[in-house]
Design a protein around this motif. Structure first.
Motif, PDB file in Angstrom:
ATOM      1  N   PHE A 301       0.803  -1.221   0.000  1.00  0.00           N
ATOM      2  CA  PHE A 301       0.000   0.000   0.000  1.00  0.00           C
ATOM      3  C   PHE A 301       0.842   1.281   0.000  1.00  0.00           C
ATOM      4  CE2 PHE A 301      -3.434  -2.832   1.828  1.00  0.00           C
ATOM      5  CZ  PHE A 301      -4.157  -2.869   0.643  1.00  0.00           C
ATOM      6  N   PRO A 302       1.861   1.400   0.842  1.00  0.00           N
ATOM      7  CA  PRO A 302       2.667   2.627   0.768  1.00  0.00           C
ATOM      8  C   PRO A 302       3.457   2.760  -0.525  1.00  0.00           C
ATOM      9  CG  PRO A 302       3.619   1.085   2.350  1.00  0.00           C
ATOM     10  CD  PRO A 302       2.268   0.559   1.992  1.00  0.00           C
ATOM     11  N   VAL A 303       3.958   1.628  -1.068  1.00  0.00           N
ATOM     12  CA  VAL A 303       4.730   1.690  -2.314  1.00  0.00           C
ATOM     13  C   VAL A 303       3.851   2.128  -3.480  1.00  0.00           C
ATOM     14  CG1 VAL A 303       5.965   0.307  -4.028  1.00  0.00           C
ATOM     15  CG2 VAL A 303       6.478   0.006  -1.605  1.00  0.00           C
ATOM     16  N   MET A 304       2.710   1.479  -3.641  1.00  0.00           N
ATOM     17  CA  MET A 304       1.863   1.730  -4.807  1.00  0.00           C
ATOM     18  C   MET A 304       1.079   3.037  -4.697  1.00  0.00           C
ATOM     19  SD  MET A 304       2.796  -0.668  -6.657  1.00  0.00           S
ATOM     20  CE  MET A 304       1.801  -0.042  -8.000  1.00  0.00           C
ATOM     21  N   LEU A 305       0.467   3.282  -3.554  1.00  0.00           N
ATOM     22  CA  LEU A 305      -0.271   4.529  -3.390  1.00  0.00           C
ATOM     23  C   LEU A 305       0.680   5.717  -3.320  1.00  0.00           C
ATOM     24  CD1 LEU A 305      -3.089   3.427  -0.901  1.00  0.00           C
ATOM     25  CD2 LEU A 305      -3.115   3.512  -3.390  1.00  0.00           C
ATOM     26  N   GLY A 306       1.906   5.459  -2.868  1.00  0.00           N
ATOM     27  CA  GLY A 306       2.920   6.507  -2.876  1.00  0.00           C
ATOM     28  C   GLY A 306       3.291   6.907  -4.293  1.00  0.00           C
ATOM     29  N   LEU A 307       3.420   5.918  -5.180  1.00  0.00           N
ATOM     30  CA  LEU A 307       3.718   6.234  -6.577  1.00  0.00           C
ATOM     31  C   LEU A 307       2.570   6.994  -7.223  1.00  0.00           C
ATOM     32  CD1 LEU A 307       5.517   6.056  -9.048  1.00  0.00           C
ATOM     33  CD2 LEU A 307       4.622   3.752  -9.493  1.00  0.00           C
ATOM     34  N   SER A 308       1.346   6.637  -6.883  1.00  0.00           N
ATOM     35  CA  SER A 308       0.193   7.374  -7.391  1.00  0.00           C
ATOM     36  C   SER A 308       0.214   8.817  -6.911  1.00  0.00           C
ATOM     37  CB  SER A 308      -1.109   6.687  -6.945  1.00  0.00           C
ATOM     38  OG  SER A 308      -2.235   7.347  -7.461  1.00  0.00           O
ATOM     39  N   LEU A 309       0.621   9.008  -5.658  1.00  0.00           N
ATOM     40  CA  LEU A 309       0.687  10.343  -5.069  1.00  0.00           C
ATOM     41  C   LEU A 309       1.676  11.252  -5.801  1.00  0.00           C
ATOM     42  CD1 LEU A 309      -0.020  12.290  -2.643  1.00  0.00           C
ATOM     43  CD2 LEU A 309       1.931  11.241  -1.454  1.00  0.00           C
ATOM     44  N   LEU A 333      -3.754   3.248 -12.407  1.00  0.00           N
ATOM     45  CA  LEU A 333      -3.187   1.899 -12.390  1.00  0.00           C
ATOM     46  C   LEU A 333      -2.526   1.577 -11.056  1.00  0.00           C
ATOM     47  CD1 LEU A 333      -1.631   1.713 -15.982  1.00  0.00           C
ATOM     48  CD2 LEU A 333      -3.518   0.311 -15.113  1.00  0.00           C
ATOM     49  N   CYS A 334      -1.905   2.563 -10.442  1.00  0.00           N
ATOM     50  CA  CYS A 334      -1.217   2.333  -9.164  1.00  0.00           C
ATOM     51  C   CYS A 334      -2.192   2.024  -8.033  1.00  0.00           C
ATOM     52  CB  CYS A 334      -0.362   3.542  -8.795  1.00  0.00           C
ATOM     53  SG  CYS A 334       1.163   3.651  -9.736  1.00  0.00           S
ATOM     54  N   VAL A 335      -3.389   2.590  -8.096  1.00  0.00           N
ATOM     55  CA  VAL A 335      -4.388   2.287  -7.076  1.00  0.00           C
ATOM     56  C   VAL A 335      -4.770   0.805  -7.161  1.00  0.00           C
ATOM     57  CG1 VAL A 335      -6.732   2.750  -6.263  1.00  0.00           C
ATOM     58  CG2 VAL A 335      -5.275   4.649  -7.016  1.00  0.00           C
ATOM     59  N   ALA A 336      -5.029   0.330  -8.378  1.00  0.00           N
ATOM     60  CA  ALA A 336      -5.314  -1.100  -8.546  1.00  0.00           C
ATOM     61  C   ALA A 336      -4.074  -1.931  -8.253  1.00  0.00           C
ATOM     62  CB  ALA A 336      -5.804  -1.369  -9.965  1.00  0.00           C
ATOM     63  N   GLY A 337      -2.915  -1.415  -8.660  1.00  0.00           N
ATOM     64  CA  GLY A 337      -1.662  -2.137  -8.452  1.00  0.00           C
ATOM     65  C   GLY A 337      -1.337  -2.372  -6.996  1.00  0.00           C
ATOM     66  N   ALA A 338      -1.911  -1.578  -6.095  1.00  0.00           N
ATOM     67  CA  ALA A 338      -1.679  -1.775  -4.664  1.00  0.00           C
ATOM     68  C   ALA A 338      -2.267  -3.101  -4.183  1.00  0.00           C
ATOM     69  CB  ALA A 338      -2.293  -0.616  -3.876  1.00  0.00           C
ATOM     70  N   PHE A 339      -3.264  -3.608  -4.907  1.00  0.00           N
ATOM     71  CA  PHE A 339      -3.922  -4.862  -4.509  1.00  0.00           C
ATOM     72  C   PHE A 339      -3.367  -6.074  -5.243  1.00  0.00           C
ATOM     73  CE2 PHE A 339      -6.764  -1.450  -3.440  1.00  0.00           C
ATOM     74  CZ  PHE A 339      -7.364  -1.838  -2.252  1.00  0.00           C
ATOM     75  N   VAL A 340      -2.621  -5.840  -6.320  1.00  0.00           N
ATOM     76  CA  VAL A 340      -2.096  -6.946  -7.123  1.00  0.00           C
ATOM     77  C   VAL A 340      -1.169  -7.871  -6.326  1.00  0.00           C
ATOM     78  CG1 VAL A 340      -0.617  -7.511  -9.096  1.00  0.00           C
ATOM     79  CG2 VAL A 340      -2.427  -5.799  -9.347  1.00  0.00           C
ATOM     80  N   PRO A 341      -0.244  -7.354  -5.481  1.00  0.00           N
ATOM     81  CA  PRO A 341       0.604  -8.273  -4.704  1.00  0.00           C
ATOM     82  C   PRO A 341      -0.192  -9.194  -3.789  1.00  0.00           C
ATOM     83  CG  PRO A 341       1.575  -6.091  -4.725  1.00  0.00           C
ATOM     84  CD  PRO A 341       0.203  -5.948  -5.317  1.00  0.00           C
ATOM     85  N   LEU A 342      -1.381  -8.771  -3.342  1.00  0.00           N
ATOM     86  CA  LEU A 342      -2.220  -9.640  -2.523  1.00  0.00           C
ATOM     87  C   LEU A 342      -2.673 -10.860  -3.327  1.00  0.00           C
ATOM     88  CD1 LEU A 342      -4.390  -6.898  -0.767  1.00  0.00           C
ATOM     89  CD2 LEU A 342      -2.533  -8.221   0.266  1.00  0.00           C
TER      90      LEU A 342
END
Length: 489
Positions: A301-309, A333-342
């Motif tokens: 979440f911090p990695v992906m939402l951080g990139l979106s930010l 894409l980064c918002v969705a990408g935050a859930f992809v590792p799950l």
């Protein structure tokens, strides 16, 4: 102490450390090479090579046919097993390359790009070469040789990235990206042969392949479906939109993929092996799975939402104005990408429980609904790439519920337990990054704003984790501290 005699917790920590170091180093280098290439090449150049990705990935799925995961899933694979898979991969790859070589004109016609005939025939060499190292890669993964994997990946990336940059400087445009792919696979194989002492023999026996086939074929179809899920937008966009617009999406998706691969790649080298090792004890497997889930949420979440930010500042400062069209695409894409590792954790649970059938059908449902939604959106609601990407991203997040249903069936993981493992990290990240956004609004200049957002967001996240005494953070912090603490001799 031999790796196989270490306690599971210690082996897992060691493997996660080297996996994270490997993926972190690779992502830094990918960023550096990616930035240079993005400044030298055009969106059209990226579009030409990008539309071929779906073919190379599906061919790669077919060549390994799920036997990589099947080998890892064996308790004690023997040389005979590796040799059988090796020759199967090589034979299938030669046949596939011949088919794709003759299909090149059809591919070029589909995307309205004649240059794709020669480019595709060259790019497809990458999966042919990779067939020579698939069994070796499975051996390294099974034996948790993540330190050696890190070294191999580093050397391969330096050689391939350097080649791509030199060719781009020389004016070879999209050919620089094509050569980068082929060189990367070649160097990976050379490294695998250096570290893995096992060598294939000429005694070809497909008995082990036949024994693994039932499990592997489900993995094969699922891997193909996963590839379609990940590349379907590029494929559809390549058919209906100009290559420049496809290039903008390809660029955005590239950075999104690199970021979530940092997390997924770290887990992928460890999670299946660990879950298989505790598969005889369902309660323990559930505890291990939940810990993996928390670790993934804590990192993703911090990695992906951080990139979106920081997407706007990142693109404008690092990539240049010609890529401004990729900014909104990257943010979504980064918002969705935050859930992809799950997804990686859930999928490997199904594999570790030897339920490749559930793994298959859950992915079949995903790709069927996904394609339907995308085409419905394009033909009846909007022909905007951004709108289609938003619909795609929302679906990715919602479909995670299907995987939770699988986990409930396999290890009796309650929905409330999964939510308690994931939601706190999501809510904390969203709250802190919202604060970061408003706290840095007064800063002028993209460079200063980019740095400020990264620093403020990271400091706030670490501070909250430490103050709240989050267990997964404390364990990671202690482990890293031990790794870098001077040793007394």
């Amino acid at each position: 102490m031999d790796n196989n005699t270490q306690p599971l917790k210690e082996r897992t920590e060691q493997s996660l450390f080297w996996s994270m170091l490997n993926n972190g180093t690779l992502q830094v280098l990918n960023i550096l090479f990616g930035v240079v290439l993005a400044r030298l090449l055009t969106p059209g150049d990226y579009g030409i090579v990008g539309v071929l990705t779906i073919f190379t990935l599906i061919a790669g799925n077919l060549q390994s046919s799920g036997f990589t995961q099947a080998l890892i899933n064996l308790k004690s694979p023997q040389a005979r097993d590796y040799n059988s898979v090796f020759w199967f991969n090589v034979i299938v790859s030669v046949v596939l390359y011949a088919i794709l070589w003759f299909c090149a004109p059809l591919i070029a016609s589909f995307f309205h790009e004649p240059v794709l005939i020669d480019v595709s025939r060259f790019v497809f060499l990458a999966f042919l070469i990779s067939s020579l190292g698939i069994a070796h890669a499975a051996y390294m993964s099974k034996n948790m040789m993540n330190r050696e994997v890190a070294i191999i990946n580093l050397i391969a990336l330096l050689c391939s990235g350097g080649t791509g940059v030199v060719l781009a400087f020389a004016g070879y445009r999209y050919w620089s990206l094509a050569w980068q792919q082929v060189i990367y696979i070649t160097m990976l194989n050379l490294g695998r042969y250096y570290f893995v002492k096992w060598r294939p023999s000429w005694k070809i026996d497909f008995g082990p392949v036949k024994q693994m086939f039932g499990f592997a074929v489900n993995i094969l179809f699922t891997n193909i479906i996963n590839t379609l899920c990940g590349q379907i937008l590029t494929f559809i966009f390549g058919r209906f939109f100009p290559m420049a617009q496809v290039g903008n999406f390809t660029q955005a998706n590239k950075w999104n993929t690199q970021a979530n691969t940092f997390v997924s790649g770290t887990l992928l080298q460890v999670v299946q092996t660990v879950l298989v090792s505790v598969s005889d004890d369902k309660e323990r497997q559930k505890r291990v799975f939940r810990k993996m889930l928390r670790f993934t949420a804590f990192l993703a979440f911090p990695v992906m939402l951080g990139l979106s930010l920081v997407a706007r500042e990142f693109v404008e400062v690092v990539l240049g104005d010609k890529w401004l069209g990729s900014i909104p695409l990257l943010q979504v894409l980064c918002v969705a990408g935050a859930f992809v590792p799950l997804y990686t954790v859930y999928q490997n649970l199904a594999i570790g429980c030897k339920r490749s059938d559930l793994y298959l059908w859950c992915n079949v449902g995903q790709i069927a609904l996904q394609i339907g939604l995308i085409l419905l959106c394009y033909y009846f609601f909007s022909q905007s790439i951004l709108v289609i990407v938003v619909v795609y991203s929302v679906f990715i997040i919602v479909w995670l519920a299907a995987w939770q249903a699988v986990a409930s069936r396999l290890i009796y993981l309650k929905w409330t337990e999964a939510i308690m493992d994931i939601a706190p990290f999501l809510l904390i990240t969203v709250a802190l990054f919202t604060i970061t956004h408003f706290a840095t609004m007064w800063i002028k200049g993209n460079v200063a704003l980019l740095i400020a957002k990264v620093v403020v967001g990271a400091v706030l996240y670490i501070a909250v984790m430490k103050i709240a005494k989050v267990k997964i953070f404390a364990e990671c912090w202690d482990f890293i501290g031990k790794k870098f603490k001077p040793q007394n001799h």
